[in-house]
Write a protein that holds these residues in place. Structure first.
Motif, mmCIF file in Angstrom:
data_model
loop_
_atom_site.group_PDB
_atom_site.id
_atom_site.type_symbol
_atom_site.label_atom_id
_atom_site.label_comp_id
_atom_site.label_asym_id
_atom_site.label_seq_id
_atom_site.Cartn_x
_atom_site.Cartn_y
_atom_site.Cartn_z
ATOM 1 N N ALA A 147 0.834 -1.212 0.000
ATOM 2 C CA ALA A 147 0.000 0.000 0.000
ATOM 3 C C ALA A 147 0.864 1.255 0.000
ATOM 4 O O ALA A 147 0.569 2.229 -0.713
ATOM 5 C CB ALA A 147 -0.904 -0.018 1.232
ATOM 6 N N GLU A 148 1.940 1.218 0.775
ATOM 7 C CA GLU A 148 2.820 2.399 0.800
ATOM 8 C C GLU A 148 3.431 2.634 -0.576
ATOM 9 O O GLU A 148 3.513 3.769 -1.055
ATOM 10 C CB GLU A 148 3.910 2.234 1.864
ATOM 11 C CG GLU A 148 3.392 2.667 3.233
ATOM 12 C CD GLU A 148 4.072 1.964 4.394
ATOM 13 O OE1 GLU A 148 5.156 1.382 4.184
ATOM 14 O OE2 GLU A 148 3.495 1.980 5.505
ATOM 15 N N PHE A 149 3.838 1.532 -1.226
ATOM 16 C CA PHE A 149 4.385 1.653 -2.580
ATOM 17 C C PHE A 149 3.321 2.229 -3.516
ATOM 18 O O PHE A 149 3.591 3.125 -4.321
ATOM 19 C CB PHE A 149 4.851 0.276 -3.082
ATOM 20 C CG PHE A 149 5.462 0.334 -4.446
ATOM 21 C CD1 PHE A 149 6.825 0.552 -4.599
ATOM 22 C CD2 PHE A 149 4.672 0.212 -5.586
ATOM 23 C CE1 PHE A 149 7.394 0.636 -5.872
ATOM 24 C CE2 PHE A 149 5.232 0.292 -6.854
ATOM 25 C CZ PHE A 149 6.593 0.499 -6.994
ATOM 26 N N ALA A 150 2.089 1.705 -3.406
ATOM 27 C CA ALA A 150 1.012 2.153 -4.306
ATOM 28 C C ALA A 150 0.724 3.639 -4.098
ATOM 29 O O ALA A 150 0.519 4.384 -5.071
ATOM 30 C CB ALA A 150 -0.243 1.317 -4.063
ATOM 31 N N CYS A 151 0.752 4.085 -2.845
ATOM 32 C CA CYS A 151 0.491 5.505 -2.556
ATOM 33 C C CYS A 151 1.560 6.373 -3.210
ATOM 34 O O CYS A 151 1.273 7.408 -3.817
ATOM 35 C CB CYS A 151 0.459 5.755 -1.053
ATOM 36 S SG CYS A 151 -0.989 5.037 -0.282
ATOM 37 N N ASP A 152 2.787 5.920 -3.084
ATOM 38 C CA ASP A 152 3.905 6.626 -3.696
ATOM 39 C C ASP A 152 3.765 6.656 -5.219
ATOM 40 O O ASP A 152 3.996 7.664 -5.868
ATOM 41 C CB ASP A 152 5.170 5.819 -3.348
ATOM 42 C CG ASP A 152 6.278 6.724 -2.949
ATOM 43 O OD1 ASP A 152 5.974 7.704 -2.273
ATOM 44 O OD2 ASP A 152 7.434 6.425 -3.350
ATOM 45 N N TYR A 153 3.376 5.495 -5.748
ATOM 46 C CA TYR A 153 3.286 5.330 -7.204
ATOM 47 C C TYR A 153 2.264 6.306 -7.801
ATOM 48 O O TYR A 153 2.480 6.838 -8.893
ATOM 49 C CB TYR A 153 2.876 3.882 -7.526
ATOM 50 C CG TYR A 153 3.001 3.523 -8.988
ATOM 51 C CD1 TYR A 153 4.195 3.046 -9.508
ATOM 52 C CD2 TYR A 153 1.914 3.687 -9.857
ATOM 53 C CE1 TYR A 153 4.320 2.727 -10.852
ATOM 54 C CE2 TYR A 153 2.029 3.366 -11.202
ATOM 55 C CZ TYR A 153 3.236 2.891 -11.685
ATOM 56 O OH TYR A 153 3.358 2.582 -13.025
ATOM 57 N N VAL A 154 1.168 6.543 -7.095
ATOM 58 C CA VAL A 154 0.118 7.404 -7.669
ATOM 59 C C VAL A 154 0.269 8.867 -7.267
ATOM 60 O O VAL A 154 -0.562 9.690 -7.634
ATOM 61 C CB VAL A 154 -1.306 6.908 -7.317
ATOM 62 C CG1 VAL A 154 -1.538 5.519 -7.843
ATOM 63 C CG2 VAL A 154 -1.567 6.973 -5.819
ATOM 64 N N SER A 155 1.339 9.169 -6.519
ATOM 65 C CA SER A 155 1.502 10.583 -6.161
ATOM 66 C C SER A 155 1.934 11.328 -7.429
ATOM 67 O O SER A 155 2.528 10.751 -8.322
ATOM 68 C CB SER A 155 2.540 10.741 -5.050
ATOM 69 O OG SER A 155 3.792 10.376 -5.539
ATOM 70 N N GLY A 156 1.602 12.597 -7.522
ATOM 71 C CA GLY A 156 1.872 13.327 -8.774
ATOM 72 C C GLY A 156 0.579 13.484 -9.549
ATOM 73 O O GLY A 156 -0.482 13.031 -9.111
ATOM 74 N N ASP A 157 0.715 14.108 -10.725
ATOM 75 C CA ASP A 157 -0.505 14.525 -11.441
ATOM 76 C C ASP A 157 -1.123 13.435 -12.312
ATOM 77 O O ASP A 157 -2.273 13.532 -12.722
ATOM 78 C CB ASP A 157 -0.180 15.710 -12.377
ATOM 79 C CG ASP A 157 0.328 16.888 -11.566
ATOM 80 O OD1 ASP A 157 -0.020 16.951 -10.372
ATOM 81 O OD2 ASP A 157 1.066 17.724 -12.125
ATOM 82 N N GLU A 158 -0.312 12.399 -12.588
ATOM 83 C CA GLU A 158 -0.748 11.460 -13.621
ATOM 84 C C GLU A 158 -1.917 10.558 -13.186
ATOM 85 O O GLU A 158 -2.690 10.108 -14.018
ATOM 86 C CB GLU A 158 0.459 10.586 -13.980
ATOM 87 C CG GLU A 158 0.520 10.199 -15.431
ATOM 88 C CD GLU A 158 1.693 9.250 -15.645
ATOM 89 O OE1 GLU A 158 1.456 8.178 -16.195
ATOM 90 O OE2 GLU A 158 2.821 9.576 -15.213
ATOM 91 N N HIS A 159 -1.994 10.279 -11.884
ATOM 92 C CA HIS A 159 -3.002 9.312 -11.425
ATOM 93 C C HIS A 159 -3.896 9.928 -10.343
ATOM 94 O O HIS A 159 -3.436 10.735 -9.537
ATOM 95 C CB HIS A 159 -2.323 8.080 -10.802
ATOM 96 C CG HIS A 159 -1.313 7.435 -11.702
ATOM 97 N ND1 HIS A 159 -1.675 6.679 -12.783
ATOM 98 C CD2 HIS A 159 0.045 7.444 -11.669
ATOM 99 C CE1 HIS A 159 -0.585 6.238 -13.385
ATOM 100 N NE2 HIS A 159 0.481 6.701 -12.734
#
Ligand SMILES: NC(=O)C1=CN([C@@H]2O[C@H](COP(=O)(O)OP(=O)(O)OC[C@H]3O[C@@H](n4cnc5c(N)ncnc54)[C@H](O)[C@@H]3O)[C@@H](O)[C@H]2O)C=CC1
Ligand SMILES: CC(C)CC(=O)C(=O)O
Length: 326
Positions: A147-159
């Motif tokens: 979950a922590e990885f997923a949160c990081d992955y979607v941070s930013g404007d793209e997702h």
């Protein structure tokens, strides 16, 4: 700084697509030291072991590993190799490309698959002639890490957040813990989530893939649903993956050894070459990674193409075309 890259081609078309990806990496002027090692059916036949200790040790110490595919021994090879690099997530992008005939040309998905447990924990028993059992392991700690990885992955404007695909209406304790843990970490991080039962996901993604973006799934569901998505975008020859750990990564196409075409020199190298682009990004070579993605995309759009994509080019023709574009 030299990076050591373990190269494990394995069996079948692994022997064809892995050298293709190494050729692409070699064409970039990066200080990589490639070290090749054996694994899979052929080495098992020769030595009795599908995953020799030196191959495991190499993956556990190299900066990154490029893997092709293994045949009947795949589970004895790839599961320990994923453990060797402590990879807790398997990133599987599934997107369609301009010029490629796809069932759903609007598909652009990323699966974040839990990579350490679930039904892949290997706890299986044959209790009697009539009864066999399988223990499914789900832990809060592995779900939190994902979950922590997923949160990081979607941070930013793209997702805009991510979707959790699960089957907690039946597997209440295991998928319930998975779903609740992921949701709670996402809430703490202010990341939006929605959830979908994985069977419903299978239908909805076929009918309208654009309603999904990043999908977080348990191990087996991530395996099956990403293969399903391969069917939407033009086949398994297009799906790369990155097994990511805190210090190392293992990069491999989603496909297997393709015994029906192995040895003919016509396997699509795109999935493995895109996996190599993910390896470049993991090691911090963002510009080179983008260049490889662009060269693959241009080649897919304008040819040459392998037979799985309706062309008549060989693995070598496609690889050369990608390198020329680079
Ligand atoms: N990670 C791994 O090492 C994996 C290994 N396997 C193993 O591979 C063997 C064959 O399994 P299958 O179920 O047939 O799956 P597969 O992925 O090898 O092949 C399925 C179909 O997709 C096609 N295909 C796959 N990759 C392709 C490529 N790069 N270019 C063109 N066409 C491609 C094949 O020709 C075949 O028709 C089995 O022994 C299985 O255990 C299967 C999946 C993953
Ligand atoms: C044969 C399996 C161990 C490989 C696979 O399909 C996967 O888990 O990605």
């Amino acid at each position: 700084m030299t990076h050591e890259i373990a190269v494990i081609p394995g069996d079948g078309i692994g022997q064809e697509v892995t050298p293709a990806a190494v050729d692409v990496l070699e064409s970039l002027e990066i200080d990589f030291e490639f070290v090749e090692a054996d694994a899979g059916d052929a080495v098992k036949e020769e030595t009795g072991e599908a995953l020799p200790q030196e191959t495991y040790d190499l993956a556990a110490s190299a900066d990154a590993t490029l893997f092709g595919a293994a045949g009947e021994t795949a589970a004895d090879v790839i599961l320990p190799l994923r453990t060797a690099v402590d990879s807790f997530v398997n990133i599987r992008p599934a997107k369609s490309y301009p010029g490629i005939d796809a069932v759903r040309p609007e598909t652009d998905l990323v699966f974040l698959r839990e990579n350490t447990e679930g039904v892949y924990s290997g706890i299986e028993d044959r209790l009697t002639q009539d009864v066999s059992t399988l223990t499914r392991v789900v832990t809060e700690s592995a779900s939190e890490r994902l979950a922590e990885f997923a949160c990081d992955y979607v941070s930013g404007d793209e997702h805009d957040g991510f979707t959790i695909a699960h089957k907690a209406n039946v597997m209440r304790e295991t998928d319930g813990l998975f779903r609740d843990t992921i949701k709670s970490v996402a809430d703490e991080n202010g990341v939006e989530t929605d959830e979908v039962l994985m069977d419903a996901f299978a239908t909805r993604v076929c009918l309208d893939p654009e309603q999904f973006d990043v999908v977080v799934c348990p191990n087996l569901a991530g395996d099956v649903l990403s293969d399903l998505a391969a069917g939407l975008v033009g086949g398994l020859g297009l799906l790369p993956s990155a097994n990511v750990g805190p210090e190392r990564g293992l990069f491999e196409p989603v496909h297997g050894t393709a015994p029906d075409i192995a040895g003919e020199g016509v396997a699509n190298p795109a999935a493995t070459i895109i996996s190599a682009a993910m390896l470049l990004e993991y090691l911090g070579y963002d510009e080179e990674s983008e260049a490889v993605h662009a060269a693959v995309e241009d080649t897919l759009e304008n040819g040459p193409r392998t037979p799985d994509l309706g062309g008549d080019a060989s693995t070598e023709d496609v690889t050369e075309a990608i390198i020329e574009r680079l």
